[in-house]
Design a protein around this motif. Structure first.
Motif, mmCIF file in Angstrom:
data_model
loop_
_atom_site.group_PDB
_atom_site.id
_atom_site.type_symbol
_atom_site.label_atom_id
_atom_site.label_comp_id
_atom_site.label_asym_id
_atom_site.label_seq_id
_atom_site.Cartn_x
_atom_site.Cartn_y
_atom_site.Cartn_z
ATOM 1 N N HIS A 106 -76.747 -31.946 -14.279
ATOM 2 C CA HIS A 106 -75.907 -30.924 -14.927
ATOM 3 C C HIS A 106 -75.479 -31.347 -16.326
ATOM 4 N N ALA A 107 -75.509 -32.664 -16.581
ATOM 5 C CA ALA A 107 -75.101 -33.212 -17.880
ATOM 6 C C ALA A 107 -75.585 -34.655 -17.963
ATOM 7 N N GLY A 108 -75.496 -35.202 -19.176
ATOM 8 C CA GLY A 108 -75.814 -36.614 -19.365
ATOM 9 C C GLY A 108 -77.281 -36.867 -19.668
ATOM 10 N N ASP A 109 -77.522 -38.011 -20.300
ATOM 11 C CA ASP A 109 -78.882 -38.465 -20.574
ATOM 12 C C ASP A 109 -78.858 -39.991 -20.592
ATOM 13 N N ALA A 152 -71.017 -27.075 -7.947
ATOM 14 C CA ALA A 152 -71.454 -26.179 -6.883
ATOM 15 C C ALA A 152 -72.112 -26.950 -5.745
ATOM 16 N N LEU A 153 -72.846 -27.990 -6.092
ATOM 17 C CA LEU A 153 -73.525 -28.782 -5.057
ATOM 18 C C LEU A 153 -72.506 -29.446 -4.131
ATOM 19 N N TYR A 154 -71.402 -29.908 -4.693
ATOM 20 C CA TYR A 154 -70.307 -30.520 -3.920
ATOM 21 C C TYR A 154 -69.832 -29.553 -2.835
ATOM 22 N N HIS A 155 -69.640 -28.291 -3.221
ATOM 23 C CA HIS A 155 -69.118 -27.306 -2.275
ATOM 24 C C HIS A 155 -70.172 -26.864 -1.272
ATOM 25 N N GLN A 156 -71.414 -26.692 -1.709
ATOM 26 C CA GLN A 156 -72.477 -26.283 -0.789
ATOM 27 C C GLN A 156 -72.702 -27.322 0.300
ATOM 28 N N VAL A 157 -72.768 -28.579 -0.100
ATOM 29 C CA VAL A 157 -73.007 -29.651 0.871
ATOM 30 C C VAL A 157 -71.783 -29.858 1.753
ATOM 31 N N GLY A 158 -70.609 -29.520 1.244
ATOM 32 C CA GLY A 158 -69.404 -29.623 2.054
ATOM 33 C C GLY A 158 -69.335 -28.600 3.168
ATOM 34 N N ARG A 159 -70.070 -27.468 2.997
ATOM 35 C CA ARG A 159 -70.040 -26.389 3.986
ATOM 36 C C ARG A 159 -71.222 -26.398 4.940
ATOM 37 N N ASP A 160 -72.380 -26.826 4.449
ATOM 38 C CA ASP A 160 -73.651 -26.647 5.148
ATOM 39 C C ASP A 160 -74.073 -27.935 5.858
ATOM 40 N N ALA A 161 -74.127 -27.896 7.169
ATOM 41 C CA ALA A 161 -74.426 -29.105 7.946
ATOM 42 C C ALA A 161 -75.829 -29.641 7.657
ATOM 43 N N ALA A 162 -76.813 -28.747 7.490
ATOM 44 C CA ALA A 162 -78.178 -29.199 7.225
ATOM 45 C C ALA A 162 -78.283 -29.880 5.862
ATOM 46 N N LEU A 163 -77.622 -29.301 4.862
ATOM 47 C CA LEU A 163 -77.623 -29.930 3.544
ATOM 48 C C LEU A 163 -76.871 -31.254 3.574
ATOM 49 N N ALA A 164 -75.766 -31.287 4.298
ATOM 50 C CA ALA A 164 -74.984 -32.524 4.400
ATOM 51 C C ALA A 164 -75.814 -33.638 5.031
ATOM 52 N N GLU A 201 -79.531 -29.165 -11.453
ATOM 53 C CA GLU A 201 -80.141 -29.450 -12.750
ATOM 54 C C GLU A 201 -80.188 -28.182 -13.598
ATOM 55 N N GLU A 202 -79.003 -27.667 -13.905
ATOM 56 C CA GLU A 202 -78.846 -26.443 -14.683
ATOM 57 C C GLU A 202 -77.721 -26.655 -15.695
ATOM 58 N N ARG A 203 -78.095 -27.037 -16.883
ATOM 59 C CA ARG A 203 -77.100 -27.373 -17.899
ATOM 60 C C ARG A 203 -76.375 -26.149 -18.442
ATOM 61 N N ALA A 204 -77.045 -25.007 -18.442
ATOM 62 C CA ALA A 204 -76.424 -23.803 -18.988
ATOM 63 C C ALA A 204 -75.168 -23.425 -18.214
ATOM 64 N N THR A 205 -75.144 -23.720 -16.918
ATOM 65 C CA THR A 205 -73.990 -23.394 -16.073
ATOM 66 C C THR A 205 -73.167 -24.635 -15.755
ATOM 67 N N PHE A 206 -73.544 -25.795 -16.326
ATOM 68 C CA PHE A 206 -72.876 -27.070 -16.065
ATOM 69 C C PHE A 206 -72.884 -27.396 -14.567
ATOM 70 N N GLY A 207 -73.877 -26.884 -13.858
ATOM 71 C CA GLY A 207 -73.992 -27.173 -12.435
ATOM 72 C C GLY A 207 -72.901 -26.573 -11.586
ATOM 73 N N ARG A 208 -72.189 -25.575 -12.110
ATOM 74 C CA ARG A 208 -71.051 -25.007 -11.386
ATOM 75 C C ARG A 208 -71.368 -23.666 -10.717
ATOM 76 N N VAL A 209 -72.620 -23.239 -10.772
ATOM 77 C CA VAL A 209 -73.026 -21.991 -10.122
ATOM 78 C C VAL A 209 -73.916 -22.330 -8.929
ATOM 79 N N GLU A 210 -73.552 -21.835 -7.761
ATOM 80 C CA GLU A 210 -74.328 -22.121 -6.565
ATOM 81 C C GLU A 210 -75.687 -21.433 -6.629
ATOM 82 N N ARG A 211 -76.696 -22.131 -6.155
ATOM 83 C CA ARG A 211 -78.025 -21.554 -6.013
ATOM 84 C C ARG A 211 -78.645 -22.111 -4.746
ATOM 85 N N PRO A 212 -79.592 -21.361 -4.148
ATOM 86 C CA PRO A 212 -80.219 -21.858 -2.925
ATOM 87 C C PRO A 212 -80.946 -23.178 -3.186
ATOM 88 N N ILE A 213 -80.821 -24.089 -2.239
ATOM 89 C CA ILE A 213 -81.536 -25.361 -2.339
ATOM 90 C C ILE A 213 -81.879 -25.817 -0.928
#
Length: 252
Positions: free
Chosen positions: A38-41, A113-125, A66-78
């Motif tokens: 989401h940021a850094g190099d 967003a990844l923090y919250h998705q993985v916090g909710r989804d057992a398979a992702l966790a 890996e979405e810099r335009a949204t700073f990684g704060r928009v959830e997307r399917p993964i």
């Protein structure tokens, strides 16, 4: 405070190109370094480590979408496999720089967003924890208390570190108020300090609807990108030390 001094970690999300990391880092005990997602190099990772390591701050990876335009704060399917690959490549990128700086990464904290998705989804966790375990089973996994990530980490026999936020509000179920909703951020210094002291001294946080919610956290996140972030960080450290809290990285 009753009994032995309470041990608390102060962590911050750094290397993201916002705020003043050079001044914030010495106020922390742990740093979550953006790994080029989401940021850094490579340059920001090296620069952040160059400040954090001499200051004795424990360093960890902060992977995000890996979405810099949204700073990684928009959830997307993964998918779980995609998540595992994302964590692995971002962690290894930062770990190479850390090794060159003479330090090993101590923890992993997902971003946004990844923090919250993985916090909710057992398979992702489960996929996240498995990926972290393959990297190093001694790594601490930082996340929301009572989350799917907490359960998966504990089931794997690894060390989970519950996190709370100084500048975010909570809902009655103990989850953070989404940034898209009114009142998600606390911009009043007095209120933010009071929230942290309540978490430390009583193990509760007052939700937006006024209800007290039990929340056990070992680490508090300080964001460094607000207009008064450094002043607040300095004050919070002072308030915690005055209250008899011992500040120490969870990895120590």
């Amino acid at each position: 405070m009753v009994g032995a001094p309470f041990l608390l970690d102060l962590n911050g999300d750094v290397g993201e190109g916002v705020g003043d990391d050079a001044q914030l880092l010495p106020l922390l005990t742990s740093a979550n370094i953006a790994c080029g997602g989401h940021a850094g190099d490579d340059a920001t990772m090296r620069a952040t480590l160059a400040v954090a390591v001499p200051a004795g701050v424990a360093v960890g990876a902060h992977p995000g979408h890996e979405e810099r335009a949204t700073f990684g704060r928009v959830e997307r399917p993964i998918a779980p496999a995609e998540l595992a690959a994302l964590i692995t490549r971002q962690f290894e990128r930062l770990a190479a720089h850390a090794a060159h700086a003479g330090v090993a990464l101590a923890h992993v904290k997902l971003h946004g967003a990844l923090y919250h998705q993985v916090g909710r989804d057992a398979a992702l966790a489960a996929a996240a924890v498995a990926a972290i375990a393959r990297l190093d089973r001694t790594l601490r996994v930082v996340g929301a208390p009572n989350s799917a990530l907490a359960l998966a980490t504990q089931a794997a026999g690894m060390r989970f570190v519950g996190e709370a936020f100084a500048d975010r509000t909570y809902r009655r179920d103990g989850t953070l108020t989404p940034r898209s909703e009114p009142g998600a951020l606390i911009d009043d210094e007095e209120r933010a300090v009071a929230q942290v002291l309540s978490l430390v001294q009583r193990g509760v946080v007052r939700a937006q609807d006024g209800h007290e919610v039990a929340l056990r956290a070992e680490t508090i996140c300080l964001h460094g990108d607000g207009p008064h972030a450094l002043a607040f960080a300095r004050r919070l450290r002072r308030e915690l030390l005055t209250a008899g809290v011992t500040l120490r990285a969870v990895a120590r």
